[in-house]
Enzyme design. Sequence first.
Site, PDB file in Angstrom:
ATOM      1  N   LYS A  34       0.747  -1.152  -0.019  1.00  0.00           N
ATOM      2  CA  LYS A  34      -0.029   0.102  -0.059  1.00  0.00           C
ATOM      3  C   LYS A  34       0.781   1.237   0.082  1.00  0.00           C
ATOM      4  CE  LYS A  34      -4.075  -2.087   1.817  1.00  0.00           C
ATOM      5  NZ  LYS A  34      -5.067  -2.017   2.814  1.00  0.00           N
ATOM      6  N   ASP A  81      -9.889   2.356   1.719  1.00  0.00           N
ATOM      7  CA  ASP A  81      -9.986   1.795   3.281  1.00  0.00           C
ATOM      8  C   ASP A  81     -10.431   2.859   4.260  1.00  0.00           C
ATOM      9  OD1 ASP A  81      -8.577  -0.449   2.273  1.00  0.00           O
ATOM     10  OD2 ASP A  81      -6.502   0.187   2.871  1.00  0.00           O
ATOM     11  N   ALA A 109       0.302   0.583  12.091  1.00  0.00           N
ATOM     12  CA  ALA A 109       0.805   1.907  11.278  1.00  0.00           C
ATOM     13  C   ALA A 109       1.072   1.764  10.031  1.00  0.00           C
ATOM     14  CB  ALA A 109       1.932   2.580  12.135  1.00  0.00           C
ATOM     15  N   GLY A 110       0.614   0.484   9.445  1.00  0.00           N
ATOM     16  CA  GLY A 110       0.527  -0.011   8.054  1.00  0.00           C
ATOM     17  C   GLY A 110      -0.595   0.875   7.200  1.00  0.00           C
ATOM     18  N   GLY A 111      -0.846   0.284   6.105  1.00  0.00           N
ATOM     19  CA  GLY A 111      -1.893   1.118   5.301  1.00  0.00           C
ATOM     20  C   GLY A 111      -3.051   1.120   5.772  1.00  0.00           C
ATOM     21  N   ARG A 145       4.033  -2.292  16.735  1.00  0.00           N
ATOM     22  CA  ARG A 145       5.112  -3.109  17.246  1.00  0.00           C
ATOM     23  C   ARG A 145       6.250  -2.469  16.991  1.00  0.00           C
ATOM     24  NH1 ARG A 145       5.493  -8.464  13.461  1.00  0.00           N
ATOM     25  NH2 ARG A 145       5.704  -6.649  11.845  1.00  0.00           N
ATOM     26  N   THR A 146       6.478  -1.539  15.728  1.00  0.00           N
ATOM     27  CA  THR A 146       7.742  -0.930  15.417  1.00  0.00           C
ATOM     28  C   THR A 146       7.263   0.540  15.789  1.00  0.00           C
ATOM     29  OG1 THR A 146       8.055  -2.242  13.415  1.00  0.00           O
ATOM     30  CG2 THR A 146       9.165   0.258  13.688  1.00  0.00           C
ATOM     31  N   ARG A 164       7.436   3.591  13.957  1.00  0.00           N
ATOM     32  CA  ARG A 164       6.366   3.906  12.697  1.00  0.00           C
ATOM     33  C   ARG A 164       5.096   4.459  13.492  1.00  0.00           C
ATOM     34  NH1 ARG A 164       4.888  -0.806   9.092  1.00  0.00           N
ATOM     35  NH2 ARG A 164       4.372   0.592   7.448  1.00  0.00           N
ATOM     36  N   ASN A 190      -4.767   2.037  -1.895  1.00  0.00           N
ATOM     37  CA  ASN A 190      -5.423   0.613  -1.948  1.00  0.00           C
ATOM     38  C   ASN A 190      -5.858   0.436  -3.113  1.00  0.00           C
ATOM     39  OD1 ASN A 190      -7.792   1.968  -1.521  1.00  0.00           O
ATOM     40  ND2 ASN A 190      -8.837   0.158  -0.513  1.00  0.00           N
TER      41      ASN A 190
HETATM   42  P1  NAP Z   1       0.606  -3.411   6.367  1.00  0.00           P
HETATM   43  O1  NAP Z   1       0.652  -2.001   5.615  1.00  0.00           O
HETATM   44  O2  NAP Z   1       1.589  -4.537   5.988  1.00  0.00           O
HETATM   45  O3  NAP Z   1       0.768  -3.179   8.093  1.00  0.00           O
HETATM   46  C1  NAP Z   1       0.611  -4.209   8.831  1.00  0.00           C
HETATM   47  C2  NAP Z   1       0.657  -3.610  10.184  1.00  0.00           C
HETATM   48  O4  NAP Z   1       0.471  -4.842  11.151  1.00  0.00           O
HETATM   49  C3  NAP Z   1       2.012  -2.877  10.553  1.00  0.00           C
HETATM   50  O5  NAP Z   1       1.623  -1.840  11.400  1.00  0.00           O
HETATM   51  C4  NAP Z   1       2.777  -4.100  11.278  1.00  0.00           C
HETATM   52  O6  NAP Z   1       3.541  -3.513  12.140  1.00  0.00           O
HETATM   53  C5  NAP Z   1       1.565  -4.688  11.833  1.00  0.00           C
HETATM   54  N1  NAP Z   1       1.901  -6.178  12.538  1.00  0.00           N
HETATM   55  C6  NAP Z   1       2.140  -7.258  11.470  1.00  0.00           C
HETATM   56  N2  NAP Z   1       2.486  -8.078  12.045  1.00  0.00           N
HETATM   57  C7  NAP Z   1       2.356  -7.893  13.334  1.00  0.00           C
HETATM   58  C8  NAP Z   1       2.478  -8.765  14.661  1.00  0.00           C
HETATM   59  N3  NAP Z   1       3.012 -10.080  14.725  1.00  0.00           N
HETATM   60  N4  NAP Z   1       2.576  -8.231  15.654  1.00  0.00           N
HETATM   61  C9  NAP Z   1       2.052  -6.705  15.825  1.00  0.00           C
HETATM   62  N5  NAP Z   1       2.052  -5.843  14.629  1.00  0.00           N
HETATM   63  C10 NAP Z   1       2.249  -6.726  13.546  1.00  0.00           C
HETATM   64  O7  NAP Z   1      -0.830  -4.123   6.121  1.00  0.00           O
HETATM   65  P2  NAP Z   1      -2.094  -3.361   6.120  1.00  0.00           P
HETATM   66  O8  NAP Z   1      -2.830  -3.210   4.865  1.00  0.00           O
HETATM   67  O9  NAP Z   1      -2.380  -2.263   6.886  1.00  0.00           O
HETATM   68  O10 NAP Z   1      -3.320  -4.543   6.518  1.00  0.00           O
HETATM   69  C11 NAP Z   1      -3.265  -4.740   7.913  1.00  0.00           C
HETATM   70  C12 NAP Z   1      -4.603  -5.638   8.347  1.00  0.00           C
HETATM   71  O11 NAP Z   1      -5.777  -4.934   7.814  1.00  0.00           O
HETATM   72  C13 NAP Z   1      -4.531  -6.882   7.710  1.00  0.00           C
HETATM   73  O12 NAP Z   1      -5.092  -8.023   8.550  1.00  0.00           O
HETATM   74  C14 NAP Z   1      -5.410  -6.830   6.511  1.00  0.00           C
HETATM   75  O13 NAP Z   1      -5.988  -8.022   6.161  1.00  0.00           O
HETATM   76  C15 NAP Z   1      -6.541  -5.943   7.146  1.00  0.00           C
HETATM   77  N6  NAP Z   1      -7.309  -5.003   6.066  1.00  0.00           N
HETATM   78  C16 NAP Z   1      -8.545  -5.342   6.208  1.00  0.00           C
HETATM   79  C17 NAP Z   1      -9.255  -4.499   5.281  1.00  0.00           C
HETATM   80  C18 NAP Z   1     -10.717  -4.780   5.065  1.00  0.00           C
HETATM   81  O14 NAP Z   1     -11.321  -4.255   4.119  1.00  0.00           O
HETATM   82  N7  NAP Z   1     -11.425  -5.406   6.080  1.00  0.00           N
HETATM   83  C19 NAP Z   1      -8.734  -3.540   4.387  1.00  0.00           C
HETATM   84  C20 NAP Z   1      -7.486  -3.276   4.517  1.00  0.00           C
HETATM   85  C21 NAP Z   1      -6.645  -4.125   5.399  1.00  0.00           C
HETATM   86  P3  NAP Z   1       5.139  -3.165  11.903  1.00  0.00           P
HETATM   87  O15 NAP Z   1       5.056  -1.641  11.428  1.00  0.00           O
HETATM   88  O16 NAP Z   1       6.056  -3.283  13.113  1.00  0.00           O
HETATM   89  O17 NAP Z   1       5.663  -4.275  10.934  1.00  0.00           O
END
Ligand code: NAP
Length: 572
Positions: free
Chosen positions: A355, A392, A427-429, A450-451, A454, A376
């Site tokens: 993202k 999102d 703090a990801g997407g 976690r980080t 960020r 997204n």
């Molecule tokens: P992303 O940009 O890769 O960000 C992932 C985030 O999760 C980061 O903050 C990361 O922390 C953290 N993380 C990953 N593994 C972890 C762990 N084991 N313990 C603690 N923190 C952890 O991903 P994203 O796109 O934001 O998506 C995040 C979640 O939202 C996913 O599960 C995705 O399926 C869901 N999502 C759902 C929808 C929906 O429509 N419902 C839409 C978008 C996303 P770090 O910064 O430390 O790496």
Amino acid sequence: MPAGTFIYGVPGSPARHVYSSAAELNAPLHGELLCCSHQPPLRVPMATAATSTPAAWQPTLVCATLTARVPREMAAEVDAAAALGADVAELQVGCLDGFEPRRDLPVLLAQPHPLPVIVSYRPKWEGGQYAGEDEPRFEALLLAMELGAEYVDIEFEVVDKFMKFLSGKKPQNCKLIVSAYDYESTPSVNELLNLVAQIRTTGADIVKILTTAADIVDASTMFQVLAHCQEKQVPIIGLVMKEQGFISRILCAKYGGYLTFASLEKGKESAPGQPTVSDLINKYKIRLIGPDTKVFGIIGNPVSHSKSPIVQNQAFRSVGFDAVFLPFLSDDLVKFLSTFSAPDYAGFSCTMPHKETALRCCDDVDPIARDIGAINTIIRRPDGKLVGYNTDYSGAISAIEDGIRASQPTDSTTSPLAGRLFVVIGAGGAGKALAYGAKEKGARVVIANRTFARAQELANIIGGTALTLSELENYHPEEGMILANATSVGMHPNVDEIPLSKEALKSYAVVFDAVFVPRETRLLREAAACGATVIDGLEMLIRLVMVQFKLFTEGMTAPEKLMREAILTKTH
Ligand code: NAP
């Protein structure tokens, strides 16, 4: 002749056109392929005289691969394949326990059989079960031809020997498929076209080449080969195995592939990455895919769990929009976008881990997405420029607002987030979209990640507070807080994971989880047990895919009822 050179011309005419690269082979070709390098010059017979106008496009057949161990069960599988809508069935007779051709083939090929059949009897050295000499195998295949098999499949390595064995005994109405497998890689377009040319010289009616994907871009290599063969009217089955090659099994229909293989049901695949007959026909609507079909999809890793293909494909077709939506398994967004850069690849949804990279790949970015710092959705404009959006944000925030309104009805038009303490984990997407959205609605935002760096960076941008995950465990400044999990913690297959302890959850009145596989995560289960209002990630998904649909279709209204039902009921 230099390596990788292809010479085209009209037989009997001295005029020759030399093509030396895959890119040139994408241009209109002159005449038919007369010879190519790497091998002694070949004269390749083409099905019809070549013209400069593209050949008529033929629909791709759906072939069910059958692997039962008992002849009567395999015959019943042919009936099942016909009932599911397959066009052809492949009888992999080597899978039958103690296969006896004279005893078993009459059972399998009893006339009339419900579908045309391909009989294959693959040796161990080509991924099959047969370990004996070639002769008995050839005899079985000849018997299958004599009993009325519509197709017989033989390996390229032994086809010359097989043709000698047949010595003209092949019945007219049986088509010979000559197959070549590469279980390690996908060679270049030039190498594959060279292979096509060689297979054509053997007397093959249909060329079959299966390669292995190291990356999704290998599917694009195969598409160039299919497009070339379609133009030259060479019947070809060209597929790329493994999950990274999955799209080749569907998009071969766009490029005129002769057929695509599918399993009767999940778990019965005969090659890695094979879809089911039902997925091809019902989920991806392969019957409706043609040369002009636009291609959309979700880019990420993992993507196999995504519900977007089910929902968008149904929605596209319900409004008569000629498009297909696919899962694009890719770790390298830049490489993906530069490879699939044709105008027909018209839009993408981006998920983990792309993202933020997506922001840098776009020529233009919607201002809200730029503020959030994540995209997204990518749309390819008619001028080829890529434009990025973030759906999102609106999906998540409206789901949470409506969830709160439903549990605490109020006449107020103000957002129920206004003035509340809104804690985002991640703090990801998705985290950025939630933090930005909540701030926009007047919430006081806290970010834990976690980080930690960020979390701090995001908090600085939006004017919020940053916490470490351990600080969050003891964070309880007031009652009635809202929690939003925007990490992948708790996502399938790690369904026992939870981002916050049950004890800490007691401080929250509302808990939202962006994770949607499973729908009810451990976080939501435990939050509900603590008395919180819970909102699941599916509700966010429904809303954001509706906005994406509108962007993909250049403004068509999303069929909400259908999309909602598709997400809620057609899960896998
Ligand atoms: P992303 O940009 O890769 O960000 C992932 C985030 O999760 C980061 O903050 C990361 O922390 C953290 N993380 C990953 N593994 C972890 C762990 N084991 N313990 C603690 N923190 C952890 O991903 P994203 O796109 O934001 O998506 C995040 C979640 O939202 C996913 O599960 C995705 O399926 C869901 N999502 C759902 C929808 C929906 O429509 N419902 C839409 C978008 C996303 P770090 O910064 O430390 O790496």
